[in-house]
Structure formats: C-alpha cells, structure tokens
Design an enzyme around this catalytic site. Structure first.
Site, PDB file in Angstrom:
ATOM      1  N   GLN A 228     163.752 -91.782  85.915  1.00  0.00           N
ATOM      2  CA  GLN A 228     163.366 -91.233  84.626  1.00  0.00           C
ATOM      3  C   GLN A 228     163.527 -92.253  83.497  1.00  0.00           C
ATOM      4  O   GLN A 228     162.695 -92.331  82.595  1.00  0.00           O
ATOM      5  CB  GLN A 228     164.205 -89.986  84.312  1.00  0.00           C
ATOM      6  CG  GLN A 228     163.708 -89.191  83.142  1.00  0.00           C
ATOM      7  CD  GLN A 228     162.284 -88.716  83.335  1.00  0.00           C
ATOM      8  OE1 GLN A 228     161.864 -88.412  84.449  1.00  0.00           O
ATOM      9  NE2 GLN A 228     161.527 -88.665  82.259  1.00  0.00           N
ATOM     10  N   GLU A 229     164.586 -93.026  83.569  1.00  0.00           N
ATOM     11  CA  GLU A 229     164.879 -93.961  82.491  1.00  0.00           C
ATOM     12  C   GLU A 229     163.906 -95.140  82.458  1.00  0.00           C
ATOM     13  O   GLU A 229     163.486 -95.571  81.389  1.00  0.00           O
ATOM     14  CB  GLU A 229     166.312 -94.493  82.625  1.00  0.00           C
ATOM     15  CG  GLU A 229     167.387 -93.483  82.261  1.00  0.00           C
ATOM     16  CD  GLU A 229     167.497 -93.258  80.760  1.00  0.00           C
ATOM     17  OE1 GLU A 229     166.866 -94.010  79.992  1.00  0.00           O
ATOM     18  OE2 GLU A 229     168.213 -92.324  80.351  1.00  0.00           O
ATOM     19  N   SER A 230     163.578 -95.686  83.617  1.00  0.00           N
ATOM     20  CA  SER A 230     162.868 -96.971  83.623  1.00  0.00           C
ATOM     21  C   SER A 230     161.723 -97.057  84.608  1.00  0.00           C
ATOM     22  O   SER A 230     161.018 -98.072  84.614  1.00  0.00           O
ATOM     23  CB  SER A 230     163.857 -98.091  83.947  1.00  0.00           C
ATOM     24  OG  SER A 230     164.324 -97.959  85.290  1.00  0.00           O
TER      25      SER A 230
ATOM     26  N   TYR B  75     164.132 -83.980  79.591  1.00  0.00           N
ATOM     27  CA  TYR B  75     164.843 -85.024  80.333  1.00  0.00           C
ATOM     28  C   TYR B  75     165.725 -84.408  81.420  1.00  0.00           C
ATOM     29  O   TYR B  75     165.721 -84.863  82.571  1.00  0.00           O
ATOM     30  CB  TYR B  75     165.683 -85.835  79.355  1.00  0.00           C
ATOM     31  CG  TYR B  75     166.478 -86.969  79.966  1.00  0.00           C
ATOM     32  CD1 TYR B  75     165.904 -88.222  80.137  1.00  0.00           C
ATOM     33  CD2 TYR B  75     167.815 -86.803  80.333  1.00  0.00           C
ATOM     34  CE1 TYR B  75     166.637 -89.274  80.663  1.00  0.00           C
ATOM     35  CE2 TYR B  75     168.549 -87.846  80.856  1.00  0.00           C
ATOM     36  CZ  TYR B  75     167.953 -89.083  81.026  1.00  0.00           C
ATOM     37  OH  TYR B  75     168.680 -90.122  81.556  1.00  0.00           O
TER      38      TYR B  75
END
Length: 733
Positions: free
Chosen positions: A588-590, A695
C-alpha cells in the site's frame, strides 16, 4: 482504491500438488504432476494456444527463484541426466550463471553445440557463446559468433543485440529500419540524437515505441520544435505526451493532429485539466459534439460541457443530451442532474432523477453508490430492515461495483442485529465466495470463525508462506516465454518489447504479459497498476477475456507479488510481526518501489520519513549516517520497528496500529475519544479521514489477499467456499 471489484468464482487450485510444485518439489520428481497448461486450470482450447515451452513439465523453471549458488548442483545434474528439453534448459541457465560470475570456459563447455539441440533459443545461445569468448579474451571468435547470428537469424529480435555490439553504422541503420521497437534500437537512436538532435524521424520512433521510457518527455519537447511535421506525427506526439500525463502539452500537439473524435476530446480535456484557456476548451468540446455526434467521446464531451457551465441551470441541457443519447454515460449525468436540483431546492425533480437512475440504470456504479448512501442513512437511524432492503440489491444488481462486497458484509451485520443469524451466516458465505479478493471477504471469513486472524490477533500470527512459480505469459512468442520462464529478464524484455508493438491498444493477454515483464524488471508499481487495470476493460469481448484470466490464481499472484520476501521475513521475525501484514502495508505504501518518495519526503518501501528514520536509529543504537532509506534492508528494518511501536502503543490492535502508521498517533487517540470503539468494524467505517479509512481497508485487504494466495490452509478454505454458490437471502426469507 481500485475502481471496481469484479464478481468472480475464483478457483484457487489449492492443495498440496500446487504448493509442492510452486515450492520446487518438481525438481526431484519431474515426471510427477500436470503440464503447465493444466496447472493453470485452462480450458483445452486455451491450453492448446500455449506455446510448446509452457506445456511441458519442467524441473528447471522452479529453480529461477534460487540464487545461482543454490541451484548450481541441481542444474548440473539435470544438464547431465535430465530429459530434453529440461536438459537443454539446465545447460543454458547454468551457463548464464557462469557468465555472470566471469567463468567463461565453464560456460562455453555447456553452450557449445547447444544451439542445435535448443533451437527456440538458438540465436541467444550463440550470443552467450560470444560473451564467454569475450571473457576468455578471444575477441575474434566472439565477433565471428555475432556475425553468425547476423547470417543465420536476420529476422529474429536477437539479431539487434549482435548489430548493437558490432557497432557498425550500416548495421545500426538496419536495426532502426527493421526493429524500431527493440530497446537496443532506442539506445542507438539516443546516441545519434546526442550527436545531432535535429533528427525528427528518429525522435518520432522514440515517441511511438518508447514513450513510457525515462527521458522521452525531453525528446518530445525537442521534437515539437522541428518543422515539417505531419498531422499523423502530431497525433503520435500528442499520444506520447498524454500517456506521460503532460496534458497541456498533449492538447497543443493534438491541435495539429487529424480531427478525430478522440483527438478533439483529448485536446479539449488537456486544456481543461491544465487550466489553460477555458473558452477554447469549450469551443473544442462544441466542435467535437457537432462534428462527431454519435462518437463515444461525445458523451464525455457533453459531460465536460456541463462541468464547465457557468451555473447549474445552464448545465441541465447538456446533461439531458447525455441521458437521451449516451446510455454508457447516462447514469453519471443523472447523478449530476439530481445534485443540481437538490442545490436548487427542487426536491421533486431531484427524486425523479434518482428514481430514473434506479429504474433505468440500476446496474450502474452510480446506482450502487446511491443505494449505499440510502442504506447507510437508514442504518444510522437503526432502521436495519430498510437498510437491508437498500443494500441487498447492490450485491446482486451491481456485482462489479466496489461497494458490492461492502454491502454484502453489512447485510450480514444488520441481519445479526435483527436476530437473523442464519441469514447473516449466508451473507458472509456469499461475500467470501463471490468477492474473495475483497477486504470484506476477510471480515466475513472472520465472522464465520475461520482461522484468518482479526484486528486483535493478526499481529501474532505466523502463517506459512509458499512462494509461487512464474506464470506462463499469455502473449508473446515461444522464444520470449522460454526466456521469461528461465528468469533471463534482460533478454526476455528485449524480445518482448520487439514483439509488443500494439502498446496503445493492447489485448488483455498483451497487457497482462507487459505487466508480468515489468514486475520481472522490478518495475512493481507500473506492473501492478497495469495488471489491476485489466478489470476496467469495457467491451464485452475484453470483459470476457478478463473474466477468464481472473479465474486463475496466477493473475492474482501477479497483482499481489511478493518481492523482498526474505528481507521481510527476516525483520518481521525480529519484530515479532506477521510478515504478511508487513507485506500488505508495504504494497500500500510504495507498491514495492524502493526509491519512491512522497511529496512530503517519505521514502522507500515502507515510506519512512527522514526525521522518523533518525529517531528510530537513535532508539535501536544505529548510526543514522550509515542508513540509506532507499536501501530495502534499511527501510524495512526501520519500518518494521515503527510498525511494532504503533502496535505496542495500542495494545497490539492491528487496526489502530495501521491507522496510526498512516494518520499518526495523535489523530488515532482523538478518534478513540470521539468514536465508539466497541464495534471495530463500525469504528473503521467512522474514521473521519477518508485517506486513513481507505488505507486501513486497503492494507487489510492486501493482507487477506496475500493470505489466501500464498498460504495453503486458507487457499484451500477459499477454494471450498468458491464452489458452494450460496444464495443471498432476502429480508423476509
């Protein structure tokens, strides 16, 4: 969050045979098991379409996930005693490993004569022999081998590599003329442009075939200064700018392109998005709707004119044109129309528009959103019966909507509140079977009592993880597929790019293969995005192709790849974290891009802020000067420490820990004071930050997908549910 979640019965092909094969058990028993076509669970017709390379049983393909040192002995054994073609595969792969470690003589012994036994890779074998001779200092023999490639394989993509290395201008001219889509041809062109930038025909080749490569926008900026460009050239330039999100520049280029519906729409849209010359954008939209009254872009043009209207009443005629003539965009127009009437305090007309949306376009995403809005309002008022009545049709009438699994889950939750436990159970089973890729499938599985973890204990779980073998590409030649399955990613990419000339309008099979190739090259963000966007295909034929592809576990494993597995497992073990939860957060982050940076400076795989990294380094007694946030090991070391820190702060509740990772502990602490937290699902839905609410759902949706795709126990469970086809109950049933 992705636009849609398709309804599927995903047979995960679970069980010991699959996971033993994936883990490499076929190495010791190559005669056991199915062909790759059967393993992919394809129909006979599909299986027949696969290349010969992909249909055979292979003891070699599973070994590419191992390091050269780990696989050397096995490859040597197969190369001496294995059956053809695995014997030839093993020799080629082992020789390639020797070349990488500068052992030219050992490589040459394996490669000599191999081109005759392994014709699908014959030109690449000769090129490898040339590399081995280079390592041995035999430049003349290396040159002779490359000349042999020119003579024997003039039509093969591999010949460009020989021409590139021989480096004669005449051969480079031939590469440009014959193989404009080959990446080494692009390198030849770039070198020539450095010497002389005033070569528009060479720049146009890059604009057409290499528009998605780094540096191409700069080439386009130089190209537009050239004189004598034709309308078709401007269309190529506009498309290249458009694909690079340079919308204002694209609009300027499309102004000189042929006046097609697409080009006019993009010219106007580029001006609109870029905020340049609103009046001109409106004029071009008007030109579009007048010149191409029935084109699909015209429906969008009317919607854009409504957006740009000076007041709400002026927008209504444009919306009515869309509703009357363009059913694909009519649902969007009806929503906008209803909202305008509400702003004008005309509730009667607004309700008429909403009713028309439900009755005439009830299967649209917009209808699903309206139904869900009403269902939420009724649930908030504790009118769970009416909430159920509004939510249930979303699951059955709008199964492609992202809201469908969410509505199905809450149908179950509201059933429980109404004392209908059996109906709740059936609803959860329906979500798991029909929407197994959804976050709400995980929540439903948890409600069903399955061993999938929940917000309070997922951190401690240590699920078994079985890596997958590379899937068989769905497009490309036998040569490309062989190179890809052998992990020869550089040569596979050179071969594939030469074949992949339909970049503007790829088939489903081509787009999936391009996604696989980008993943293999470590371009994880663009690879995942390409593969995910396949669900947005619009024509019935493309939708059918996507549905067929998405039945395979290999599609979903490509959508949820597992790079950096060993590093993730190492630091997860040290922090006592569930490695799948770490992977889920990282995706999810990168999207697994180690050098990516956010606008505020968060860096790397787990998006660590530099100041946070310094603070963590001081806590773990590491010299911050030695830490590189773009280094995967360093980034995961710091990111997992912080994820452990957020867990400890919230008594190991992973939902709160993940929310804190995104929004910060201060915000989460405030929410705990203002939002009732007894029901954690309701807490998630009530998180006031849209970004953090999404998120949390996305991270745990990722976690669930990694669990169901890479853990044999859960994969088996989901496969069982997918065969049950439960019927969603009605409120009165």
């Amino acid at each position: 969050m992705l636009k849609k979640l398709q309804q599927k019965h995903i047979t995960l092909i679970a069980g010991a045979a699959l996971f033993a094969f994936s883990a490499g058990a076929m190495v010791s028993a190559p005669e056991i098991g199915k062909s790759l076509g059967q393993w992919l669970n394809l129909s006979q017709a599909q299986s027949d379409q696969l290349s010969a390379a992909s249909q055979v049983k292979s003891a070699v393909f599973p070994l590419i996930s191992q390091s050269p040192a780990e696989r050397a002995t096995k490859l040597a054994q197969i190369g001496q005693n294995g059956r053809s073609p695995d014997r030839e595969r093993a020799r080629y792969l082992l020789a390639s490993d020797y070349i990488e470690t500068k052992q030219g003589q050992k490589a040459l012994e394996l490669l000599t004569g191999l081109d005759k036994d392994y014709p699908v890779l014959a030109p690449y074998i000769l090129l490898r022999q040339a590399q081995a001779q280079d390592l041995l200092g035999a430049d003349g023999k290396a040159s002779d081998l490359r000349q042999q490639v020119l003579k024997q394989y003039p039509q093969e993509a591999a010949v460009v590599k020989a021409k590139y290395l021989i480096a004669q201008p005449k051969l480079h001219d031939m590469a440009i003329a014959q193989f404009p889509s080959h990446p080494l041809t692009w390198e030849i062109i770039r070198k020539r442009l450095q010497e002389n930038p005033n070569q528009p025909q060479l720049q146009l080749i890059l604009a057409k075939y290499a528009y998605n490569q780094p540096g191409t926008v700069g080439v386009l900026d130089q190209l537009v200064k050239q004189s004598g460009l034709k309308p078709a050239d401007w269309e190529t330039i506009g498309t290249a700018y458009w694909e690079n999100n340079q919308f204002t520049k694209a609009a300027a280029a499309y102004a000189n392109a042929p006046k097609t519906a697409r080009n006019l729409y993009r010219q106007a849209r580029g001006l609109q998005v870029g905020g340049k010359d609103k009046a001109k954008a409106i004029a071009i939209y008007n030109q579009l709707v007048k010149q191409f009254p029935e084109a699909k872009e015209t429906g969008l043009g009317w919607l854009r004119l409504a957006e740009m209207a000076t007041n709400n009443k002026d927008a209504l005629p444009y919306l009515d044109r869309v509703i009357a003539q363009f059913p694909e965009q009519a649902s969007q127009a009806l929503v906008k129309k209803a909202q305008i009437f509400q702003a004008l305090k005309d509730e009667k007309s607004a309700q008429q528009a909403w009713q028309q949306l439900i009755t005439q376009y009830g299967k649209s995403d917009e209808a699903a959103e309206y139904r869900w809005k009403i269902a939420q309002e009724k649930a908030k008022a504790r009118d769970y019966v009416t909430a159920w009545k509004w939510a249930r049709p979303i699951v059955t009438e709008n199964p492609d909507s992202i809201l469908a699994p969410r509505a199905g889950f809450w149908v179950g939750r509201w059933a429980t509140k109404l004392g209908k436990d059996q109906e709740a159970k059936t609803a959860y089973e329906y979500v798991v079977s029909q929407f197994p890729q959804s976050y709400y499938a995980w929540r439903s599985a948890n409600m069903l009592g399955l061993n999938v973890g929940d917000f309070n204990n997922v951190r401690q779980l240590q699920p078994e993880v079985v890596p997958h073998q590379r899937p068989v590409p769905t497009a490309g030649s036998d040569t490309f597929k062989e190179l890809y399955l052998l992990g020869q990613d550089r040569d596979a990419w050179l071969q594939w790019e030469t074949e992949y000339v339909n970049k503007q309008q790829p088939t489903v099979a081509e787009q999936f293969t391009e996604g696989l190739m980008r993943l293999a090259r470590g371009e994880n963000l663009s690879g995942i995005n390409l593969i995910s966007k396949l669900e947005d295909r619009e024509t019935p034929e493309e939708q059918a192709e996507y549905q067929q592809l998405s039945q395979q576990i290999t599609y979903w494993q490509a959508r949820y790849p597992f790079p950096y597995l060993q590093t993730i497992e190492k630091w997860s073990a040290q922090r006592q974290l569930n490695p799948l939860l770490v992977t889920a957060l990282m995706r999810q982050e990168s999207r697994f891009e180690p050098k990516i940076k956010s606008v505020v400076g968060a860096t790397g795989l787990m998006q660590v802020m530099p100041d946070t990294g310094k603070w963590i380094a001081s806590k773990i007694k590491v010299d911050n000067k030695t830490i590189d946030l773009e280094n995967p090991n360093d980034n995961i070391m710091l990111g997992t420490w912080y994820l452990n820190y957020t867990h400890e702060r919230y008594d190991n509740n992973s939902m709160l820990a993940i929310a804190s990772y995104n929004a910060g502990p201060g915000n989460v602490s405030r929410w705990l004071q203002t939002i009732p937290s007894q029901d954690q699902d309701e807490f998630v839905e009530a998180i006031p930050f849209d970004e953090t609410r999404n998120y949390v759902r996305q991270v745990f949706g990722n976690y669930w997908n990694y669990l169901r795709l890479y853990n044999p126990e859960i994969s088996n469970l989901v496969a069982k549910y997918s065969t049950q086809h439960p019927k969603l109950p009605g409120v009165g049933e």
